[in-house]
Design a protein around this motif. Structure first.
Motif, mmCIF file in Angstrom:
data_model
loop_
_atom_site.group_PDB
_atom_site.id
_atom_site.type_symbol
_atom_site.label_atom_id
_atom_site.label_comp_id
_atom_site.label_asym_id
_atom_site.label_seq_id
_atom_site.Cartn_x
_atom_site.Cartn_y
_atom_site.Cartn_z
ATOM 1 N N SER A 144 4.531 0.189 2.043
ATOM 2 C CA SER A 144 4.371 0.017 0.590
ATOM 3 C C SER A 144 3.119 -0.790 0.272
ATOM 4 C CB SER A 144 5.604 -0.686 0.010
ATOM 5 O OG SER A 144 6.785 0.067 0.260
ATOM 6 N N LEU A 145 2.890 -1.860 1.034
ATOM 7 C CA LEU A 145 1.718 -2.698 0.794
ATOM 8 C C LEU A 145 0.424 -1.942 1.087
ATOM 9 C CD1 LEU A 145 3.006 -6.078 2.249
ATOM 10 C CD2 LEU A 145 2.405 -5.615 -0.135
ATOM 11 N N ARG A 146 0.441 -1.134 2.146
ATOM 12 C CA ARG A 146 -0.750 -0.344 2.469
ATOM 13 C C ARG A 146 -1.033 0.676 1.370
ATOM 14 N NH1 ARG A 146 -5.575 0.704 2.853
ATOM 15 N NH2 ARG A 146 -6.041 2.841 3.477
ATOM 16 N N LEU A 151 -0.143 0.443 -1.772
ATOM 17 C CA LEU A 151 -0.618 -0.311 -2.932
ATOM 18 C C LEU A 151 -2.064 -0.752 -2.759
ATOM 19 C CD1 LEU A 151 2.433 -2.590 -3.847
ATOM 20 C CD2 LEU A 151 1.424 -0.783 -5.254
ATOM 21 N N SER A 152 -2.436 -1.104 -1.538
ATOM 22 C CA SER A 152 -3.788 -1.620 -1.304
ATOM 23 C C SER A 152 -4.851 -0.566 -1.565
ATOM 24 C CB SER A 152 -3.916 -2.173 0.119
ATOM 25 O OG SER A 152 -3.828 -1.149 1.087
ATOM 26 N N TYR A 153 -4.547 0.723 -1.269
ATOM 27 C CA TYR A 153 -5.568 1.730 -1.563
ATOM 28 C C TYR A 153 -5.429 2.293 -2.975
ATOM 29 C CZ TYR A 153 -2.440 5.743 -0.451
ATOM 30 O OH TYR A 153 -1.421 6.670 -0.430
ATOM 31 N N MET A 154 -4.239 2.169 -3.570
ATOM 32 C CA MET A 154 -4.082 2.608 -4.961
ATOM 33 C C MET A 154 -4.699 1.595 -5.935
ATOM 34 S SD MET A 154 -0.225 4.213 -5.093
ATOM 35 C CE MET A 154 -0.367 4.479 -6.850
ATOM 36 N N LYS A 155 -4.524 0.309 -5.610
ATOM 37 C CA LYS A 155 -5.029 -0.759 -6.475
ATOM 38 C C LYS A 155 -6.408 -1.270 -6.033
ATOM 39 C CE LYS A 155 -1.221 -0.898 -8.878
ATOM 40 N NZ LYS A 155 -1.186 -0.489 -10.312
ATOM 41 N N HIS A 156 -6.925 -0.694 -4.925
ATOM 42 C CA HIS A 156 -8.246 -1.068 -4.412
ATOM 43 C C HIS A 156 -8.322 -2.553 -4.044
ATOM 44 C CE1 HIS A 156 -9.668 2.893 -5.553
ATOM 45 N NE2 HIS A 156 -9.225 2.691 -6.784
ATOM 46 N N TRP A 157 -7.256 -3.049 -3.414
ATOM 47 C CA TRP A 157 -7.305 -4.421 -2.907
ATOM 48 C C TRP A 157 -8.324 -4.480 -1.785
ATOM 49 C CZ3 TRP A 157 -1.296 -5.191 -2.194
ATOM 50 C CH2 TRP A 157 -0.703 -5.233 -3.467
ATOM 51 N N ARG A 158 -9.026 -5.586 -1.674
ATOM 52 C CA ARG A 158 -9.992 -5.705 -0.599
ATOM 53 C C ARG A 158 -10.162 -7.165 -0.193
ATOM 54 N NH1 ARG A 158 -15.756 -4.248 -3.581
ATOM 55 N NH2 ARG A 158 -15.848 -6.054 -4.970
ATOM 56 N N LEU A 159 -10.628 -7.349 1.009
ATOM 57 C CA LEU A 159 -10.870 -8.681 1.529
ATOM 58 C C LEU A 159 -12.235 -9.172 1.047
ATOM 59 C CD1 LEU A 159 -9.692 -8.154 5.217
ATOM 60 C CD2 LEU A 159 -8.444 -9.349 3.408
ATOM 61 N N PHE A 191 8.863 -2.359 8.215
ATOM 62 C CA PHE A 191 8.166 -1.069 8.171
ATOM 63 C C PHE A 191 7.986 -0.582 6.738
ATOM 64 C CE2 PHE A 191 8.904 3.558 7.786
ATOM 65 C CZ PHE A 191 7.687 4.010 8.276
ATOM 66 N N VAL A 192 9.063 -0.621 5.951
ATOM 67 C CA VAL A 192 8.987 -0.185 4.553
ATOM 68 C C VAL A 192 8.035 -1.075 3.764
ATOM 69 C CG1 VAL A 192 10.302 0.105 2.415
ATOM 70 C CG2 VAL A 192 11.301 0.827 4.589
ATOM 71 N N SER A 193 8.098 -2.375 4.022
ATOM 72 C CA SER A 193 7.227 -3.320 3.313
ATOM 73 C C SER A 193 5.764 -3.075 3.650
ATOM 74 C CB SER A 193 7.606 -4.761 3.679
ATOM 75 O OG SER A 193 8.946 -5.042 3.333
ATOM 76 N N PHE A 220 0.370 9.486 4.853
ATOM 77 C CA PHE A 220 0.796 9.604 6.250
ATOM 78 C C PHE A 220 0.079 8.582 7.125
ATOM 79 C CE2 PHE A 220 2.232 13.893 4.951
ATOM 80 C CZ PHE A 220 3.522 13.827 5.456
ATOM 81 N N ASP A 221 -1.162 8.251 6.772
ATOM 82 C CA ASP A 221 -1.880 7.230 7.522
ATOM 83 C C ASP A 221 -1.196 5.878 7.365
ATOM 84 O OD1 ASP A 221 -4.644 6.598 8.941
ATOM 85 O OD2 ASP A 221 -4.271 5.003 7.482
ATOM 86 N N ALA A 222 -0.698 5.578 6.165
ATOM 87 C CA ALA A 222 0.008 4.318 5.928
ATOM 88 C C ALA A 222 1.297 4.250 6.742
ATOM 89 C CB ALA A 222 0.316 4.174 4.431
ATOM 90 N N ILE A 223 2.005 5.368 6.815
ATOM 91 C CA ILE A 223 3.229 5.418 7.609
ATOM 92 C C ILE A 223 2.913 5.221 9.087
ATOM 93 C CG2 ILE A 223 5.119 6.910 8.374
ATOM 94 C CD1 ILE A 223 5.100 8.214 5.633
#
Length: 205
Positions: free
Chosen positions: A181-183, A185-193, A176-178, A93-96
């Motif tokens: 989805s990216l957000r 994925l970023s917390y599922m795959k642990h993407w980070r800067l 919005f959908v993109s 819900f935070d990603a949405i």
């Protein structure tokens, strides 16, 4: 049409996100409603302050307040056994909310004929401001400051909308959908800067 849709979606998503965090922290009923409302409207209040719109404009959104209250109530009375994975639901819900409010914030700045930089700032503040306040009130490190990629998605949306690349409703919905989805994925795959740690230097003294 897109403006109204993103306002409603963002309000519902962040109100639910705030309520879930409050229940995770075992707040009482008042705390659940308070955190849900603050999360849903905090980002808009910060954005309005920085771009010169009276904060009192928020009180004209009576319908949105009603939507937020209804959303919080539904989450609070929802059977706990059906919501076993609170953390995952909260992140979803935070990603949405991040995506919907980032786009809404950028559109807000564009409608005021503000420059691209203002659209970016409005997108980031509207998309992440409520979450920052929510996490601080819950005694947590704000998501926007964590290792995961978070506010960058809002900034990208601000750039696209500020430059006029996304104008039509259909393109905004695709954005919005993109973003959502990216957000996710970023917390599922642990993407980070990229980051630099000074802990090693300090510990050696």
């Amino acid at each position: 049409m897109a403006w109204d849709v993103f306002s409603i979606v963002g309000t519902i998503a962040f109100a639910i996100s705030g309520a879930i965090v409050a229940m995770e922290e075992e707040y009482d009923l008042f705390g659940v409603y308070l955190l849900g409302i603050v999360t849903a409207f905090g980002g808009g209040a910060i954005r309005n302050t920085l771009i010169g719109v009276p904060v009192t404009a928020l009180w004209e959104q009576e319908t949105m307040f009603q939507i937020a209250l209804i959303s919080i109530t539904i989450v609070f009375i929802f059977p706990q056994k059906l919501l076993k994975h609170w953390h995952k639901w909260g992140n979803f819900f935070d990603a949405i909310g991040l995506s919907a409010f980032a786009i809404q914030g950028a559109l807000f700045a564009v409608n005021l004929n503000l420059p691209v930089s203002a659209a970016i700032v409005a997108a980031v503040l509207t998309g992440s401001g409520g979450g920052i306040i929510r996490d601080l009130l819950a005694g947590r490190k704000p998501l926007v400051l964590r290792e995961e990629v978070y506010a960058v998605w809002a900034a990208i949306a601000g750039i696209f909308i500020g430059l006029g690349i996304f104008k039509q409703d259909l393109l905004l919905y695709i954005l919005f959908v993109s973003m959502t989805s990216l957000r996710v994925l970023s917390y599922m795959k642990h993407w980070r800067l990229p980051f630099k740690s000074l802990r090693g230097q300090n510990s050696g003294k």
